[in-house]
Design an enzyme around this catalytic site. Structure first.
Site, PDB file in Angstrom:
ATOM      1  N   CYS A   5      -2.390   8.874   3.229  1.00  0.00           N
ATOM      2  CA  CYS A   5      -2.100   8.378   1.882  1.00  0.00           C
ATOM      3  C   CYS A   5      -3.260   8.605   0.926  1.00  0.00           C
ATOM      4  CB  CYS A   5      -1.718   6.910   1.937  1.00  0.00           C
ATOM      5  SG  CYS A   5      -2.951   5.864   2.744  1.00  0.00           S
TER       6      CYS A   5
ATOM      7  N   GLU B 129       0.882  -1.178   0.000  1.00  0.00           N
ATOM      8  CA  GLU B 129       0.000   0.000   0.000  1.00  0.00           C
ATOM      9  C   GLU B 129       0.904   1.208   0.000  1.00  0.00           C
ATOM     10  OE1 GLU B 129      -1.358   3.208   1.044  1.00  0.00           O
ATOM     11  OE2 GLU B 129      -1.971   2.388   2.985  1.00  0.00           O
TER      12      GLU B 129
END
Length: 476
Positions: free
Chosen positions: A284, A250
């Site tokens: 993020c 990720e």
């Protein structure tokens, strides 16, 4: 007031500290004051963690769904009982507001509860075969997992890294960010206190490159799970490839937000401004590139800047604070470099663009407009409290800009046109998309990206599946 706890590693259930180990100073980002000294692992510690993880895997792979569910649901209850303590610790060492840290505890508890149910749904299947033969497909735990997580969600990221492998029957060596160690220790302790065998999950800290190289060189580790920057993710993927370890990555993003001219601008601003400056933009999936149709551009830009200037910035432990400091001294430096470079290239600074105060790592909520596409900040994830707002004329141009970068983690769009909503859903290259919403995650929903934003997923059934391998058995 919650006292910051003493720091240690956890190996085979033992609090490991002292000796001649190197240490790292942990700093409160709101005050710059020292919170504690963190012991860093040496090779003997890592060897012990690997041996323990191998032993723990042999035990936990044979555990029943009931055993795994009891641990995960028990840990969820303990997280909620300890919510205030854990939230305050996370805010002390990471900086985000206390309200955000409380939500983070709830997120981990919800995820553990979901996985407690998911362990009963790890189904295989029987294939249709001639009489007298039998073919089955089953799923087995992949093996010991090395899990690396960053500092921006000091409770949530470790929760993801621990919950899925434990649900799948794997053991875990957890190396969370050294800046926020007490948070991951608190999450792991909830699992241990809920009955997780001491050899199933470990927590170590150290010099990141040293620890990652050592663990990934070991044949004990069969999977790498990493959350962090694209640059580091590529480096770790190369290390994992030497032993063909499975990976979940990720990685970074540069979240586009498409705002069309048929929306209620005030409603969009009321939602997106708070979401942009959540955790000081150190998220993020943070909305960053605002791609705004010309008819509403000026209203949107001016309203965004006005709301940004009105945000209350301060110590996340204080009441009424809407944005805390950045997590470490590197982040304000990065903001000054990126914003300064953009202004030099011709961008307009509409709000912020400066540090706040003379202690801690505070940076003002910032807005840039008319930002040249070749400016570094338009191509490198800023990971901070800055919104980039540019005008566009057509939907084609807006979608092209959304897809221009090699990142594809999260994207957002605001329009009341149903056909346009469906076009955006089809054409925008992203792992997660919010249409007229910023709610793009949940315990039951896969979390992950495409392109340089990584591969594989966490959360949802996909999170557990990523920790399993498939076996087909054919009997004649």
């Amino acid at each position: 007031m919650t006292a910051y706890p003493s720091l240690h590693m956890i190996i085979d259930g033992e609090a490991v500290t002292g000796g001649d180990r190197r240490t790292q100073t942990i700093v409160n980002p709101a005050t710059g004051e020292t919170l504690g000294e963190l012991p860093l692992a040496d090779t003997a510690d890592l060897d012990r963690a690997l041996e323990t993880a191998q032993r723990g895997f042999q035990r936990w792979r044979n555990s029943t769904p009931q055993e795994r569910a009891a641990v995960l649901s028990g840990a969820a209850r303990l997280l909620m009982e300890r919510q205030e303590t854990l939230a305050r610790i996370a805010t002390m060492e990471q900086g985000k507001t206390l309200a955000e840290s409380r939500i983070e505890v709830m997120m981990v508890a919800g995820l553990f509860n979901f996985y407690a149910g998911e362990v009963f749904r790890l189904y295989g299947r029987a294939l249709v075969r001639p009489a007298g033969t039998r073919s089955t497909v089953t799923y087995e735990p992949v093996g010991p997992v090395a899990a690396f997580s960053p500092w921006n969600f000091p409770l949530g990221n470790p929760g993801r890294k621990l919950g899925a492998p434990i649900a799948a029957g794997c053991s875990v060596i957890m190396k969370s960010a050294e800046e926020t160690p007490a948070s991951v220790l608190g999450v792991l302790q909830c699992l241990l206190d809920a009955g997780l065998p001491s050899d199933v999950a470990q927590a170590v800290f150290g010099v990141p490159d040293e620890v990652s190289r050592y663990l990934l060189a070991s044949p004990v580790i069969r999977k790498l799970s990493f959350t962090g920057s694209t640059v580091v993710g590529k480096h770790l993927a190369k290390l994992a490839a030497d032993d063909l370890k499975r990976t979940t990555m990720e990685l970074g993003g540069h979240g586009p937000v498409l705002v069309f001219n048929d929306v209620d601008v005030d409603r969009v601003l009321d939602v997106m401004v708070g979401h942009k400056y959540r955790n000081a933009g150190q998220v993020c999936v943070s909305p960053t590139r605002f791609i705004v149709q010309e008819d509403v551009y000026e209203t949107f830009r001016d309203g965004f800047a006005e709301r940004a200037k009105a945000l209350r910035v301060g110590n996340g432990l204080e009441d009424g604070i809407q944005m805390g400091p950045m997590a470490n001294a590197r982040r304000p430096d990065a903001m000054e470099r990126l914003i300064g470079s953009a202004v030099d290239a011709g961008a307009t600074l509409n709000a912020g663009g400066e540090r706040i105060g003379n202690q801690g790592f505070f940076y003002a909520p910032s807005v840039l407009s008319e930002v040249p596409l070749d400016a570094e900040i338009m191509n490198e994830e800023p990971f901070g409290p800055v919104a980039l707002i540019n005008p566009y004329r057509t939907a084609d141009e807006m979608i092209a800009e959304a897809n221009r970068l090699p990142y594809g983690l999260a994207a957002y769009s605001w329009t009341n046109d149903v056909k346009m909503q469906r076009r955006i859903a089809r054409e925008v290259e992203t792992g997660m998309l919010g249409i007229n919403s910023v709610a793009i995650g949940g315990a039951d929903s896969p979390f992950g990206g495409v392109k340089w934003s990584g591969h594989g997923h966490e959360d949802g059934p996909e999170g557990v599946q990523a920790c399993l391998v498939t076996k087909a058995v054919h009997e004649g």
